[in-house]
Design a protein around this motif. Sequence first.
Motif, PDB file in Angstrom:
ATOM      1  N   VAL A 178      36.418  54.343  37.240  1.00  0.00           N
ATOM      2  CA  VAL A 178      35.952  53.556  36.038  1.00  0.00           C
ATOM      3  C   VAL A 178      35.264  52.863  35.950  1.00  0.00           C
ATOM      4  O   VAL A 178      35.438  51.614  36.324  1.00  0.00           O
ATOM      5  N   PRO A 179      34.109  52.265  35.236  1.00  0.00           N
ATOM      6  CA  PRO A 179      33.069  51.703  34.942  1.00  0.00           C
ATOM      7  C   PRO A 179      33.491  50.013  35.227  1.00  0.00           C
ATOM      8  O   PRO A 179      34.986  49.965  33.893  1.00  0.00           O
ATOM      9  N   PRO A 180      33.266  49.077  34.211  1.00  0.00           N
ATOM     10  CA  PRO A 180      33.798  47.814  33.623  1.00  0.00           C
ATOM     11  C   PRO A 180      33.419  47.999  32.410  1.00  0.00           C
ATOM     12  O   PRO A 180      32.585  48.995  31.596  1.00  0.00           O
ATOM     13  N   GLY A 181      34.130  47.231  31.627  1.00  0.00           N
ATOM     14  CA  GLY A 181      34.505  47.751  30.371  1.00  0.00           C
ATOM     15  C   GLY A 181      35.552  48.617  30.088  1.00  0.00           C
ATOM     16  O   GLY A 181      36.021  48.722  28.830  1.00  0.00           O
ATOM     17  N   CYS A 182      36.120  49.296  30.839  1.00  0.00           N
ATOM     18  CA  CYS A 182      36.780  50.331  30.324  1.00  0.00           C
ATOM     19  C   CYS A 182      38.083  50.331  31.360  1.00  0.00           C
ATOM     20  O   CYS A 182      39.101  51.254  31.575  1.00  0.00           O
ATOM     21  N   GLU A 183      38.225  49.220  32.181  1.00  0.00           N
ATOM     22  CA  GLU A 183      39.458  49.179  32.847  1.00  0.00           C
ATOM     23  C   GLU A 183      40.893  49.160  32.124  1.00  0.00           C
ATOM     24  O   GLU A 183      41.357  49.427  32.685  1.00  0.00           O
ATOM     25  N   ASP A 184      41.146  49.023  30.129  1.00  0.00           N
ATOM     26  CA  ASP A 184      42.392  49.277  30.526  1.00  0.00           C
ATOM     27  C   ASP A 184      42.692  51.290  30.848  1.00  0.00           C
ATOM     28  O   ASP A 184      43.960  51.751  30.030  1.00  0.00           O
ATOM     29  N   ILE A 185      41.365  51.944  30.636  1.00  0.00           N
ATOM     30  CA  ILE A 185      41.819  53.503  31.259  1.00  0.00           C
ATOM     31  C   ILE A 185      42.624  53.219  31.892  1.00  0.00           C
ATOM     32  O   ILE A 185      43.489  54.178  32.105  1.00  0.00           O
ATOM     33  N   ARG A 186      42.197  51.999  32.991  1.00  0.00           N
ATOM     34  CA  ARG A 186      43.118  52.796  34.424  1.00  0.00           C
ATOM     35  C   ARG A 186      44.817  52.992  33.899  1.00  0.00           C
ATOM     36  O   ARG A 186      44.984  53.024  35.299  1.00  0.00           O
ATOM     37  N   ALA A 243      29.787  59.792  30.160  1.00  0.00           N
ATOM     38  CA  ALA A 243      29.230  59.786  28.585  1.00  0.00           C
ATOM     39  C   ALA A 243      29.986  58.834  27.781  1.00  0.00           C
ATOM     40  O   ALA A 243      29.860  58.280  26.851  1.00  0.00           O
ATOM     41  N   ALA A 244      31.371  59.859  27.690  1.00  0.00           N
ATOM     42  CA  ALA A 244      32.602  58.738  26.687  1.00  0.00           C
ATOM     43  C   ALA A 244      32.439  57.529  27.268  1.00  0.00           C
ATOM     44  O   ALA A 244      32.669  56.638  26.786  1.00  0.00           O
ATOM     45  N   PHE A 245      32.862  57.575  28.476  1.00  0.00           N
ATOM     46  CA  PHE A 245      32.772  55.278  28.974  1.00  0.00           C
ATOM     47  C   PHE A 245      32.119  54.598  28.737  1.00  0.00           C
ATOM     48  O   PHE A 245      31.972  53.623  27.734  1.00  0.00           O
ATOM     49  N   ASP A 246      30.114  55.298  28.901  1.00  0.00           N
ATOM     50  CA  ASP A 246      29.167  54.977  27.865  1.00  0.00           C
ATOM     51  C   ASP A 246      29.380  54.452  26.099  1.00  0.00           C
ATOM     52  O   ASP A 246      29.242  53.470  25.628  1.00  0.00           O
ATOM     53  N   PHE A 247      30.041  55.525  25.436  1.00  0.00           N
ATOM     54  CA  PHE A 247      30.279  55.127  24.152  1.00  0.00           C
ATOM     55  C   PHE A 247      31.627  54.552  23.993  1.00  0.00           C
ATOM     56  O   PHE A 247      31.110  53.643  23.224  1.00  0.00           O
ATOM     57  N   LEU A 248      32.219  54.404  25.004  1.00  0.00           N
ATOM     58  CA  LEU A 248      33.563  53.238  24.759  1.00  0.00           C
ATOM     59  C   LEU A 248      33.257  51.986  24.538  1.00  0.00           C
ATOM     60  O   LEU A 248      33.371  50.611  24.086  1.00  0.00           O
ATOM     61  N   ARG A 249      32.332  51.493  25.369  1.00  0.00           N
ATOM     62  CA  ARG A 249      31.473  50.494  26.261  1.00  0.00           C
ATOM     63  C   ARG A 249      30.444  49.604  24.807  1.00  0.00           C
ATOM     64  O   ARG A 249      30.752  48.549  24.094  1.00  0.00           O
ATOM     65  N   ARG A 250      30.089  50.830  23.692  1.00  0.00           N
ATOM     66  CA  ARG A 250      29.126  50.392  23.096  1.00  0.00           C
ATOM     67  C   ARG A 250      29.932  50.789  21.411  1.00  0.00           C
ATOM     68  O   ARG A 250      29.088  49.750  20.386  1.00  0.00           O
TER      69      ARG A 250
END
Length: 128
Positions: free
Chosen positions: A113-121, A75-82
């Motif tokens: 880590v899903p696409p769009g959140c690469e910076d978290i890696r 849910a957090a990753f989804d929020f960050l992508r939006r």
Amino acid sequence: MGKLFYAGTAPSTAEEYRDRPHAPTIWERGQDTSAMFCAQITALEKLLGKPSGVRDTGMDEVYVDPQALRAFLMAAFDFLRRSGSLPLRRMLIGVLQTALFLNARAGGEPLPVPPGCEDIRQGLEDIE
């Protein structure tokens, strides 16, 4: 003395606490680090409107429910992508990296880590 992090749900009564076999520690951190993480994860729960599965008992133990944390992270990753807020994203990176680390320790398998959140890696391997 810091807090000890365990996988599973926190005991709800003193009797349940006594009767529960002691689980292995998945993370042991100093008081300041533990307090900061627990405060940040609570703030993120409010932002997302979803429980994280991280429960600070108010003593020296924190319990992590791997399944709930995994759903929370998605849910957090989804929020960050939006979200278009770069400052918010930068503030959340550290807490999400720590949550990813705890999820892998508690659940036995890292969450991709899903696409769009690469910076978290970036720097994730430094957390231990």
